[in-house]
Design a protein around this motif. Sequence first.
Motif, PDB file in Angstrom:
ATOM      1  N   MET A   1       4.425  -1.262   3.342  1.00  0.00           N
ATOM      2  CA  MET A   1       3.957   0.092   3.076  1.00  0.00           C
ATOM      3  C   MET A   1       5.015   0.854   2.290  1.00  0.00           C
ATOM      4  O   MET A   1       6.209   0.790   2.597  1.00  0.00           O
ATOM      5  CB  MET A   1       3.688   0.838   4.379  1.00  0.00           C
ATOM      6  N   GLY A   2       4.560   1.571   1.283  1.00  0.00           N
ATOM      7  CA  GLY A   2       5.410   2.513   0.571  1.00  0.00           C
ATOM      8  C   GLY A   2       4.998   3.905   1.011  1.00  0.00           C
ATOM      9  O   GLY A   2       3.895   4.362   0.703  1.00  0.00           O
ATOM     10  N   THR A   3       5.863   4.587   1.738  1.00  0.00           N
ATOM     11  CA  THR A   3       5.454   5.871   2.302  1.00  0.00           C
ATOM     12  C   THR A   3       6.660   6.753   2.568  1.00  0.00           C
ATOM     13  O   THR A   3       7.810   6.320   2.430  1.00  0.00           O
ATOM     14  CB  THR A   3       4.655   5.654   3.606  1.00  0.00           C
ATOM     15  N   GLU A   4       6.388   7.986   2.951  1.00  0.00           N
ATOM     16  CA  GLU A   4       7.460   8.895   3.322  1.00  0.00           C
ATOM     17  C   GLU A   4       8.030   8.472   4.675  1.00  0.00           C
ATOM     18  O   GLU A   4       7.323   7.932   5.534  1.00  0.00           O
ATOM     19  CB  GLU A   4       6.903  10.327   3.412  1.00  0.00           C
ATOM     20  N   GLU A   5       9.292   8.733   4.861  1.00  0.00           N
ATOM     21  CA  GLU A   5       9.954   8.293   6.092  1.00  0.00           C
ATOM     22  C   GLU A   5       9.301   8.869   7.340  1.00  0.00           C
ATOM     23  O   GLU A   5       9.236   8.204   8.390  1.00  0.00           O
ATOM     24  CB  GLU A   5      11.432   8.680   6.047  1.00  0.00           C
ATOM     25  N   SER A   6       8.775  10.084   7.239  1.00  0.00           N
ATOM     26  CA  SER A   6       8.162  10.719   8.408  1.00  0.00           C
ATOM     27  C   SER A   6       6.893  10.007   8.865  1.00  0.00           C
ATOM     28  O   SER A   6       6.455  10.177  10.009  1.00  0.00           O
ATOM     29  CB  SER A   6       7.837  12.184   8.096  1.00  0.00           C
TER      30      SER A   6
ATOM     31  N   ILE B   1       0.844  -1.192   0.000  1.00  0.00           N
ATOM     32  CA  ILE B   1       0.000   0.000   0.000  1.00  0.00           C
ATOM     33  C   ILE B   1       0.878   1.240   0.000  1.00  0.00           C
ATOM     34  O   ILE B   1       1.716   1.407   0.889  1.00  0.00           O
ATOM     35  CB  ILE B   1      -0.940   0.042   1.222  1.00  0.00           C
ATOM     36  N   ALA B   2       0.695   2.098  -0.998  1.00  0.00           N
ATOM     37  CA  ALA B   2       1.389   3.384  -1.062  1.00  0.00           C
ATOM     38  C   ALA B   2       0.440   4.427  -0.487  1.00  0.00           C
ATOM     39  O   ALA B   2      -0.560   4.783  -1.116  1.00  0.00           O
ATOM     40  CB  ALA B   2       1.757   3.722  -2.496  1.00  0.00           C
ATOM     41  N   ALA B   3       0.742   4.888   0.723  1.00  0.00           N
ATOM     42  CA  ALA B   3      -0.205   5.754   1.418  1.00  0.00           C
ATOM     43  C   ALA B   3       0.518   6.659   2.398  1.00  0.00           C
ATOM     44  O   ALA B   3       1.654   6.402   2.793  1.00  0.00           O
ATOM     45  CB  ALA B   3      -1.237   4.906   2.173  1.00  0.00           C
ATOM     46  N   GLY B   4      -0.168   7.720   2.792  1.00  0.00           N
ATOM     47  CA  GLY B   4       0.338   8.599   3.821  1.00  0.00           C
ATOM     48  C   GLY B   4       1.278   9.667   3.299  1.00  0.00           C
ATOM     49  O   GLY B   4       1.953   9.511   2.283  1.00  0.00           O
ATOM     50  N   SER B   5       1.316  10.771   4.018  1.00  0.00           N
ATOM     51  CA  SER B   5       2.208  11.883   3.711  1.00  0.00           C
ATOM     52  C   SER B   5       2.434  12.658   5.000  1.00  0.00           C
ATOM     53  O   SER B   5       1.814  12.369   6.036  1.00  0.00           O
ATOM     54  CB  SER B   5       1.612  12.785   2.628  1.00  0.00           C
ATOM     55  N   ARG B   6       3.286  13.637   4.931  1.00  0.00           N
ATOM     56  CA  ARG B   6       3.676  14.375   6.140  1.00  0.00           C
ATOM     57  C   ARG B   6       2.486  14.919   6.907  1.00  0.00           C
ATOM     58  O   ARG B   6       2.447  14.867   8.139  1.00  0.00           O
ATOM     59  CB  ARG B   6       4.617  15.511   5.742  1.00  0.00           C
ATOM     60  N   PHE B   7       1.507  15.455   6.188  1.00  0.00           N
ATOM     61  CA  PHE B   7       0.365  16.064   6.861  1.00  0.00           C
ATOM     62  C   PHE B   7      -0.857  15.146   6.926  1.00  0.00           C
ATOM     63  O   PHE B   7      -1.880  15.529   7.478  1.00  0.00           O
ATOM     64  CB  PHE B   7       0.003  17.383   6.168  1.00  0.00           C
ATOM     65  N   MET B   8      -0.749  13.935   6.388  1.00  0.00           N
ATOM     66  CA  MET B   8      -1.843  12.967   6.470  1.00  0.00           C
ATOM     67  C   MET B   8      -1.308  11.574   6.791  1.00  0.00           C
ATOM     68  O   MET B   8      -1.576  10.608   6.072  1.00  0.00           O
ATOM     69  CB  MET B   8      -2.643  12.951   5.157  1.00  0.00           C
ATOM     70  N   PRO B   9      -0.566  11.425   7.876  1.00  0.00           N
ATOM     71  CA  PRO B   9      -0.037  10.104   8.225  1.00  0.00           C
ATOM     72  C   PRO B   9      -1.117   9.135   8.688  1.00  0.00           C
ATOM     73  O   PRO B   9      -0.982   7.922   8.561  1.00  0.00           O
ATOM     74  CB  PRO B   9       0.954  10.401   9.350  1.00  0.00           C
TER      75      PRO B   9
ATOM     76  N   ILE C   1       6.436   6.644   8.877  1.00  0.00           N
ATOM     77  CA  ILE C   1       6.720   5.310   9.426  1.00  0.00           C
ATOM     78  C   ILE C   1       6.474   5.219  10.936  1.00  0.00           C
ATOM     79  O   ILE C   1       5.823   4.261  11.394  1.00  0.00           O
ATOM     80  CB  ILE C   1       8.142   4.862   9.054  1.00  0.00           C
ATOM     81  N   PRO C   2       6.961   6.159  11.745  1.00  0.00           N
ATOM     82  CA  PRO C   2       6.732   6.030  13.193  1.00  0.00           C
ATOM     83  C   PRO C   2       5.254   5.982  13.584  1.00  0.00           C
ATOM     84  O   PRO C   2       4.889   5.297  14.545  1.00  0.00           O
ATOM     85  CB  PRO C   2       7.411   7.278  13.768  1.00  0.00           C
ATOM     86  N   TYR C   3       4.412   6.702  12.849  1.00  0.00           N
ATOM     87  CA  TYR C   3       2.986   6.692  13.152  1.00  0.00           C
ATOM     88  C   TYR C   3       2.390   5.307  12.914  1.00  0.00           C
ATOM     89  O   TYR C   3       1.580   4.818  13.709  1.00  0.00           O
ATOM     90  CB  TYR C   3       2.248   7.723  12.292  1.00  0.00           C
ATOM     91  N   VAL C   4       2.774   4.685  11.806  1.00  0.00           N
ATOM     92  CA  VAL C   4       2.241   3.360  11.487  1.00  0.00           C
ATOM     93  C   VAL C   4       2.752   2.328  12.485  1.00  0.00           C
ATOM     94  O   VAL C   4       1.985   1.506  13.001  1.00  0.00           O
ATOM     95  CB  VAL C   4       2.610   2.957  10.046  1.00  0.00           C
ATOM     96  N   ILE C   5       4.034   2.355  12.767  1.00  0.00           N
ATOM     97  CA  ILE C   5       4.634   1.389  13.691  1.00  0.00           C
ATOM     98  C   ILE C   5       3.986   1.465  15.064  1.00  0.00           C
ATOM     99  O   ILE C   5       3.757   0.450  15.735  1.00  0.00           O
ATOM    100  CB  ILE C   5       6.156   1.629  13.810  1.00  0.00           C
ATOM    101  N   GLN C   6       3.671   2.671  15.498  1.00  0.00           N
ATOM    102  CA  GLN C   6       3.063   2.854  16.810  1.00  0.00           C
ATOM    103  C   GLN C   6       1.743   2.102  16.929  1.00  0.00           C
ATOM    104  O   GLN C   6       1.407   1.568  17.986  1.00  0.00           O
ATOM    105  CB  GLN C   6       2.848   4.341  17.072  1.00  0.00           C
ATOM    106  N   HIS C   7       0.988   2.064  15.835  1.00  0.00           N
ATOM    107  CA  HIS C   7      -0.336   1.447  15.852  1.00  0.00           C
ATOM    108  C   HIS C   7      -0.347   0.030  15.289  1.00  0.00           C
ATOM    109  O   HIS C   7      -1.253  -0.750  15.609  1.00  0.00           O
ATOM    110  CB  HIS C   7      -1.321   2.310  15.059  1.00  0.00           C
ATOM    111  N   LEU C   8       0.630  -0.291  14.443  1.00  0.00           N
ATOM    112  CA  LEU C   8       0.636  -1.598  13.789  1.00  0.00           C
ATOM    113  C   LEU C   8       2.079  -2.080  13.604  1.00  0.00           C
ATOM    114  O   LEU C   8       2.654  -1.955  12.530  1.00  0.00           O
ATOM    115  CB  LEU C   8      -0.078  -1.505  12.426  1.00  0.00           C
ATOM    116  N   PRO C   9       2.671  -2.644  14.648  1.00  0.00           N
ATOM    117  CA  PRO C   9       4.070  -3.070  14.556  1.00  0.00           C
ATOM    118  C   PRO C   9       4.291  -4.214  13.576  1.00  0.00           C
ATOM    119  O   PRO C   9       5.434  -4.494  13.195  1.00  0.00           O
ATOM    120  CB  PRO C   9       4.402  -3.507  15.991  1.00  0.00           C
ATOM    121  N   GLU C  10       3.198  -4.847  13.127  1.00  0.00           N
ATOM    122  CA  GLU C  10       3.324  -5.939  12.154  1.00  0.00           C
ATOM    123  C   GLU C  10       3.688  -5.447  10.751  1.00  0.00           C
ATOM    124  O   GLU C  10       4.061  -6.250   9.883  1.00  0.00           O
ATOM    125  CB  GLU C  10       2.004  -6.726  12.076  1.00  0.00           C
TER     126      GLU C  10
END
Length: 275
Positions: free
Chosen positions: A58-63, A30-38, A65-74
Motif C-alpha cells: 500500500m502507498g498511503t499516508e502514515e496515519s 494500491i495508492a489509497a486512503g487519506s487522513r479523513f478516509m482511511p 497504516i494503523p487502520y489497515v494493519i488492524q484489519h489486514l495484517p498481511e
Amino acid sequence: MKKWSKENVVDTLPVRKSDAHKGTYGTALIAAGSRFMPGAAVLSAIACMRSGVGKLEMGTEESVIPYVIQHLPETTFVPGFYERLNDLPFNHYTVLAAGPGREENDETEKVVQTFLSTDLPVVLDAGALRERTYQKRKSPVILTPHPGEFIRISSFDKEKVEQDRQAAAAEFAAQTGVTVVLKGKETITAFPDGETYMNTTGNSSLSKGGTGDTLTGMITGMLCCHDDWKHAILNAVYLHGACADHWIKTRSPHTMLASELSELLPEVWKKYEQK
C-alpha cells in the motif's frame, strides 16, 4: 451488447496452481486512503487480497497504516510513498491502482501520472478520476466511475449518459483508449477495441459507500491471477455483484456493508470454480 454470464465466469476463472508461491501471483500496489478516509484503503486492500494476488503493498499516508494493519495484517507498506514516488522499483509490481479514499488534487494526480508512465496495468477510481488524455501504452488502463464521475470526466451531457449508458461508455473507451467500468444497475464494461459487456449480477444493496473501493480492490487482485486481463475485469465485476445477490437471499438489501462483500467472496467464488 454482450452479457457476461455465469457460464463465462466458470469457463474463465483461473485454477490455483498446486505448486504456486506468493510470487506466482504477483504483487499489487494500491495508492489509497487519506487522513479523513482511511476506510477506503482498508476496503480496497482486503478485497484485493481476497481476489488472488500473491502480495499487496500500500502507498498511503502514515496515519492510515494503523487502520489497515488492524484489519489486514498481511499488508505491507511503501515507506515515504509520496516522497519516494519517482524512485519506486516499478518492475517489482504486477498491477497498480490508485484513488480510493483520495481527493482529486495535485498529489493524487502526480501518483496517477507516475503510474501511467509505467508499462503496468493501472486501475483508477474515485479521487484518481479526472478529465485527462491518455497516451497509448502496452498495458490497459481501467477506470471505474459511477455515473456522476463518468459525466465529470467525459464531459458528456447527463441526458446522453442516462439515455444510453452503453453507447456513452463505448464511445468514451474508443476515444480515450481506456477500459471503462461504468458502475450502476447492470454495470457496463467497455473496452477500447469496441467490445462491450453488460453485467448480469448485483442489486440495490450495492448503492452504499465503499462498494466501489471494494470493486477496485477486486479488479486489482484478479488482474494478478488471471492470464487474460479482460476476463479479470469482467469476473471481478460479476463476482462483486454475485456477493450482493448472495446477501439478499437471507437479508435485507438495506443492511449490507461494503466490507461484507469481501467476507462473502470466498464462499461465492467457490461456487463458480470448476470441479
